[in-house]
Design a protein around this motif. Structure first.
Motif, PDB file in Angstrom:
ATOM      1  N   VAL A  80      -5.354   1.616  15.391  1.00  0.00           N
ATOM      2  CA  VAL A  80      -5.592   2.784  14.540  1.00  0.00           C
ATOM      3  C   VAL A  80      -6.165   2.343  13.192  1.00  0.00           C
ATOM      4  CG1 VAL A  80      -3.724   4.055  15.642  1.00  0.00           C
ATOM      5  CG2 VAL A  80      -3.258   2.743  13.550  1.00  0.00           C
ATOM      6  N   ARG A  81      -6.718   3.289  12.474  1.00  0.00           N
ATOM      7  CA  ARG A  81      -7.232   3.024  11.119  1.00  0.00           C
ATOM      8  C   ARG A  81      -6.083   3.232  10.126  1.00  0.00           C
ATOM      9  NH1 ARG A  81     -12.734   5.722  10.271  1.00  0.00           N
ATOM     10  NH2 ARG A  81     -13.273   3.915  11.571  1.00  0.00           N
ATOM     11  N   ILE A  82      -5.908   2.273   9.253  1.00  0.00           N
ATOM     12  CA  ILE A  82      -4.768   2.289   8.333  1.00  0.00           C
ATOM     13  C   ILE A  82      -5.176   2.807   6.958  1.00  0.00           C
ATOM     14  CG2 ILE A  82      -3.019   0.879   7.165  1.00  0.00           C
ATOM     15  CD1 ILE A  82      -2.575   1.078  10.173  1.00  0.00           C
ATOM     16  N   TYR A  83      -4.406   3.750   6.453  1.00  0.00           N
ATOM     17  CA  TYR A  83      -4.519   4.233   5.073  1.00  0.00           C
ATOM     18  C   TYR A  83      -3.147   4.016   4.420  1.00  0.00           C
ATOM     19  CZ  TYR A  83      -8.748   6.457   6.788  1.00  0.00           C
ATOM     20  OH  TYR A  83      -9.981   6.680   7.347  1.00  0.00           O
ATOM     21  N   ALA A  84      -3.124   3.922   3.105  1.00  0.00           N
ATOM     22  CA  ALA A  84      -1.844   3.628   2.449  1.00  0.00           C
ATOM     23  C   ALA A  84      -1.739   4.328   1.107  1.00  0.00           C
ATOM     24  CB  ALA A  84      -1.685   2.118   2.254  1.00  0.00           C
ATOM     25  N   ALA A  85      -0.534   4.800   0.810  1.00  0.00           N
ATOM     26  CA  ALA A  85      -0.171   5.298  -0.522  1.00  0.00           C
ATOM     27  C   ALA A  85       0.872   4.326  -1.055  1.00  0.00           C
ATOM     28  CB  ALA A  85       0.395   6.713  -0.442  1.00  0.00           C
ATOM     29  N   MET A  86       0.536   3.641  -2.145  1.00  0.00           N
ATOM     30  CA  MET A  86       1.397   2.553  -2.633  1.00  0.00           C
ATOM     31  C   MET A  86       1.616   2.672  -4.142  1.00  0.00           C
ATOM     32  SD  MET A  86      -0.069  -0.767  -0.546  1.00  0.00           S
ATOM     33  CE  MET A  86      -1.770  -0.771  -1.130  1.00  0.00           C
ATOM     34  N   GLY A  87       2.715   2.047  -4.605  1.00  0.00           N
ATOM     35  CA  GLY A  87       2.976   1.971  -6.031  1.00  0.00           C
ATOM     36  C   GLY A  87       2.296   0.778  -6.680  1.00  0.00           C
ATOM     37  N   HIS A  88       2.082  -0.283  -5.895  1.00  0.00           N
ATOM     38  CA  HIS A  88       1.339  -1.457  -6.359  1.00  0.00           C
ATOM     39  C   HIS A  88       0.494  -1.966  -5.192  1.00  0.00           C
ATOM     40  CE1 HIS A  88       4.782  -3.591  -4.426  1.00  0.00           C
ATOM     41  NE2 HIS A  88       3.839  -4.475  -4.128  1.00  0.00           N
ATOM     42  N   VAL A  89      -0.428  -2.854  -5.483  1.00  0.00           N
ATOM     43  CA  VAL A  89      -1.298  -3.381  -4.432  1.00  0.00           C
ATOM     44  C   VAL A  89      -0.526  -4.409  -3.608  1.00  0.00           C
ATOM     45  CG1 VAL A  89      -3.422  -4.599  -3.865  1.00  0.00           C
ATOM     46  CG2 VAL A  89      -3.382  -3.020  -5.802  1.00  0.00           C
ATOM     47  N   ASN A  90      -0.116  -4.012  -2.421  1.00  0.00           N
ATOM     48  CA  ASN A  90       0.459  -4.961  -1.474  1.00  0.00           C
ATOM     49  C   ASN A  90      -0.715  -5.652  -0.785  1.00  0.00           C
ATOM     50  OD1 ASN A  90       1.250  -5.929   1.240  1.00  0.00           O
ATOM     51  ND2 ASN A  90       3.256  -5.083   0.719  1.00  0.00           N
ATOM     52  N   PRO A  91      -0.892  -6.982  -0.995  1.00  0.00           N
ATOM     53  CA  PRO A  91      -2.091  -7.644  -0.463  1.00  0.00           C
ATOM     54  C   PRO A  91      -2.233  -7.515   1.052  1.00  0.00           C
ATOM     55  CG  PRO A  91      -0.911  -9.074  -1.994  1.00  0.00           C
ATOM     56  CD  PRO A  91      -0.016  -7.909  -1.734  1.00  0.00           C
ATOM     57  N   GLY A  92      -1.119  -7.520   1.758  1.00  0.00           N
ATOM     58  CA  GLY A  92      -1.181  -7.445   3.215  1.00  0.00           C
ATOM     59  C   GLY A  92      -1.613  -6.071   3.704  1.00  0.00           C
ATOM     60  N   ILE A  93      -1.041  -5.015   3.114  1.00  0.00           N
ATOM     61  CA  ILE A  93      -1.415  -3.655   3.517  1.00  0.00           C
ATOM     62  C   ILE A  93      -2.863  -3.378   3.121  1.00  0.00           C
ATOM     63  CG2 ILE A  93      -0.900  -1.210   3.225  1.00  0.00           C
ATOM     64  CD1 ILE A  93       2.005  -1.968   2.672  1.00  0.00           C
ATOM     65  N   ALA A  94      -3.240  -3.826   1.933  1.00  0.00           N
ATOM     66  CA  ALA A  94      -4.615  -3.607   1.472  1.00  0.00           C
ATOM     67  C   ALA A  94      -5.620  -4.246   2.431  1.00  0.00           C
ATOM     68  CB  ALA A  94      -4.785  -4.187   0.060  1.00  0.00           C
ATOM     69  N   LEU A  95      -5.294  -5.442   2.926  1.00  0.00           N
ATOM     70  CA  LEU A  95      -6.201  -6.128   3.854  1.00  0.00           C
ATOM     71  C   LEU A  95      -6.284  -5.388   5.191  1.00  0.00           C
ATOM     72  CD1 LEU A  95      -8.004  -8.589   4.345  1.00  0.00           C
ATOM     73  CD2 LEU A  95      -5.976  -9.840   5.129  1.00  0.00           C
ATOM     74  N   ARG A 119      -0.720 -22.646  11.806  1.00  0.00           N
ATOM     75  CA  ARG A 119      -0.442 -23.757  12.722  1.00  0.00           C
ATOM     76  C   ARG A 119       0.946 -23.616  13.353  1.00  0.00           C
ATOM     77  NH1 ARG A 119      -1.834 -27.314   9.390  1.00  0.00           N
ATOM     78  NH2 ARG A 119       0.173 -28.090   8.644  1.00  0.00           N
ATOM     79  N   VAL A 120       1.922 -23.200  12.557  1.00  0.00           N
ATOM     80  CA  VAL A 120       3.287 -23.050  13.078  1.00  0.00           C
ATOM     81  C   VAL A 120       3.417 -21.763  13.886  1.00  0.00           C
ATOM     82  CG1 VAL A 120       5.724 -22.857  12.422  1.00  0.00           C
ATOM     83  CG2 VAL A 120       4.221 -24.409  11.179  1.00  0.00           C
ATOM     84  N   GLY A 121       2.647 -20.741  13.488  1.00  0.00           N
ATOM     85  CA  GLY A 121       2.681 -19.488  14.240  1.00  0.00           C
ATOM     86  C   GLY A 121       3.661 -18.461  13.701  1.00  0.00           C
ATOM     87  N   CYS A 122       3.735 -18.318  12.377  1.00  0.00           N
ATOM     88  CA  CYS A 122       4.609 -17.320  11.748  1.00  0.00           C
ATOM     89  C   CYS A 122       3.782 -16.115  11.288  1.00  0.00           C
ATOM     90  CB  CYS A 122       5.332 -17.920  10.549  1.00  0.00           C
ATOM     91  SG  CYS A 122       6.392 -19.329  10.941  1.00  0.00           S
ATOM     92  N   HIS A 123       4.490 -15.107  10.804  1.00  0.00           N
ATOM     93  CA  HIS A 123       3.858 -13.943  10.182  1.00  0.00           C
ATOM     94  C   HIS A 123       4.419 -13.810   8.768  1.00  0.00           C
ATOM     95  CE1 HIS A 123       2.188 -12.489  14.019  1.00  0.00           C
ATOM     96  NE2 HIS A 123       3.307 -12.978  14.534  1.00  0.00           N
ATOM     97  N   VAL A 124       3.557 -13.551   7.801  1.00  0.00           N
ATOM     98  CA  VAL A 124       3.978 -13.379   6.410  1.00  0.00           C
ATOM     99  C   VAL A 124       3.765 -11.924   6.008  1.00  0.00           C
ATOM    100  CG1 VAL A 124       3.581 -14.041   4.010  1.00  0.00           C
ATOM    101  CG2 VAL A 124       3.426 -15.764   5.821  1.00  0.00           C
ATOM    102  N   PHE A 125       4.813 -11.302   5.501  1.00  0.00           N
ATOM    103  CA  PHE A 125       4.731  -9.913   5.055  1.00  0.00           C
ATOM    104  C   PHE A 125       5.023  -9.870   3.548  1.00  0.00           C
ATOM    105  CE2 PHE A 125       5.731  -9.800   9.548  1.00  0.00           C
ATOM    106  CZ  PHE A 125       4.769  -8.903  10.026  1.00  0.00           C
ATOM    107  N   PHE A 126       4.118  -9.236   2.816  1.00  0.00           N
ATOM    108  CA  PHE A 126       4.261  -9.164   1.363  1.00  0.00           C
ATOM    109  C   PHE A 126       5.219  -8.042   0.974  1.00  0.00           C
ATOM    110  CE2 PHE A 126       0.273 -11.448   1.776  1.00  0.00           C
ATOM    111  CZ  PHE A 126       0.366 -12.391   0.762  1.00  0.00           C
ATOM    112  N   GLY A 127       6.016  -8.332  -0.055  1.00  0.00           N
ATOM    113  CA  GLY A 127       6.925  -7.331  -0.585  1.00  0.00           C
ATOM    114  C   GLY A 127       6.585  -7.020  -2.026  1.00  0.00           C
TER     115      GLY A 127
END
Length: 480
Positions: A25-40, A375-383
């Motif tokens: 799906v196409r992602i849109y967001a309403a945020m209080g600050h720029v979350n780099p992950g959601i913005a990308l 390389r390790v295969g993790c996921h990073v989520f910005f807070g």
């Protein structure tokens, strides 16, 4: 391509947007600050984000009118309390998020406890609510072991748990209880939407776990149980915070103990509709504890937990967009429960100062070694982090990032999470190394076995939940 608007800017909302993006799906967001992950994610999918107050229904509805989404998902609790989901529905947007009148089970701890006793929901604790800190102290002293809390959800702040078994510490514990009651009440001074009340309830001991369910008001869709770690420092020490890490599924729980927790949450969904006349379409989570009385409800969340959402959404092995739509449309019945056969571990990385001094925790720059993460295969989520003008990222005062690792065993997931936590590099950052370690998992299994042997023995005797409690002004009261 269908469009989804995600409301919120934390790691939970980043995980929601990530899971939805995998549905195409196409992602849109309403945020209080720029979350780099959601913005990308928004940029890559062809959507956009807008910045503003996510607790302002007018702002969020305005973003929805601009994006024209097929579904809106409201992530955090405060927008739900403020009626954002209600405002979206009134304007005709298909929305996943509890109505404000239903979200009160999280916003008001006294309302949640009242519902539990009125509708005989399993896992209820003895409690008392008062505006008088002195009365709160006396009730806590009568209970022996007690949890003293502000009556409103305040992000875990102002909660004091006093275990009264150590008689040689009686005076000190009494002082802690008295001070805790004062602090719990003062914690509410920043809020205008609740009376200044203190809640005192039984202090219980055991193994905590969270059961998160998606519901359309008729059916519930439970995700695997998750164990959150609300204390800031190693070995569960230090102040309570938003949660420093999670593990899921939980090998030290029996299936029946999870089913009891799900039954309690499902009964709460029904009780909310009967009490307030609203259909609960959203997420309801039960913060549970396996105790000597069996599973009990510590509190409710009217949304996914954070970080618990990361585990649940990763483990779900289906189309998240379709699942969320079914819940929002009231068609959740029959949704297939498909989950990956993996274990997940989440580590939150926070700036020094968190959670007690948010100003000290702001403005710390950090970088991420993305090559190591891949390389390790993790996921990073910005807070609570934003892009830094000097390059990399900067902390905003709370948990900066949350790292999810998966593996065929807990040990494998733990080892990967540890390697990826080291990929977050900056001055003044910390995380808990103990969460999901072999020693941690063994300790949880031992604790679960201790309380399990007691509650099963009590059930065999036919006295699983009966208690005698002395209440100020009432004397000895039999409850159960």
């Amino acid at each position: 391509m269908d469009r989804v608007l995600v409301v919120g800017d934390g790691a939970r909302e980043h995980a929601i947007a990530w899971a939805l993006s995998r549905s195409g799906v196409r992602i849109y967001a309403a945020m209080g600050h720029v979350n780099p992950g959601i913005a990308l994610l928004a940029k890559r999918s062809g959507g956009f984000y807008r910045l503003g107050s996510v607790t302002d229904p007018k702002f969020v509805v305005g973003v929805a009118e601009e994006a024209s989404p097929d579904l809106v998902v409201v992530g955090p609790e405060e927008p739900l309390f403020a009626g954002v989901a209600d405002a979206l529905r009134e304007r005709g947007f298909l929305t996943l998020g509890a109505p404000a009148r239903a979200a009160v089970v999280e916003q008001r701890k006294d309302v949640a406890r009242h519902l539990q006793w009125k509708y005989k929901i399993p896992g209820r604790l003895v409690y008392h609510v008062t505006p008088d800190p002195r009365e709160a102290y006396l009730f806590a002293k009568a209970l022996g072991s007690a949890a003293i809390k502000p009556v409103r959800q305040a992000g875990g702040k102002g909660v004091r748990v006093v275990y009264g078994e150590a008689k040689y510490l009686e005076d000190a514990l009494g002082e802690i209880a008295a001070r805790g009651a004062e602090e719990a009440k003062s914690q509410l001074s920043a809020y205008r939407d609740v009376p200044q009340l203190v809640l005192v309830e039984e202090g219980v001991w055991g193994v905590e776990y969270t059961v998160q369910v998606l519901t359309d008001g008729e059916s519930v869709f439970p995700f695997p149980p998750v164990q959150d770690n609300p204390h800031a420092y190693e070995l569960g020490l230090g102040p309570e915070c938003g949660g420093m890490g999670t593990v899921s599924p939980l090998p030290f729980l029996e299936e029946a103990e999870v089913e009891e927790a799900v039954a309690a949450v499902e009964a709460t969904v029904k009780a909310v509709e009967r009490e307030f006349g609203v259909r609960y379409a959203g997420v309801l989570s039960g913060q549970m504890m396996l105790t000597a009385m069996g599973p009990v409800v510590i509190e409710y969340y009217s949304r996914f937990g954070d970080p618990e959402a990361l585990n649940a959404l990763y483990l779900y092995d289906g189309d998240v967009y379709e699942l969320f739509r079914r819940a929002a449309e009231g068609k959740l019945h029959g949704a297939e429960r498909r989950f990956k056969s993996e274990y997940t571990v989440v580590k939150a990385v926070a700036p020094v100062g968190y959670p007690l001094d948010r100003e000290a925790a702001r403005g710390r720059r950090f970088d991420i070694d993305w090559a190591l993460v891949d390389r390790v295969g993790c996921h990073v989520f910005f807070g609570s982090a934003a892009p830094s003008e000097a390059g990399g990222y900067v902390t905003l005062g709370s948990r900066a990032v949350e790292i999810l690792a998966a593996g065929a065993t807990v040990e494998e997931a733990y080892a990967k999470a540890e390697k990826c936590a080291a990929a977050v590099r900056g001055e003044g950052l910390f995380y808990r190394r103990d969460i999901a370690s072999p020693e941690y998992m063994a300790a949880m299994a031992r604790k679960a076995e201790v309380v399990r042997s007691v509650y099963k023995w009590r059930r065999r005797l036919g006295t699983p939940g009966e208690r005698l409690v002395w209440e100020p002004g009432r004397g000895l009261v039999r409850l159960g």
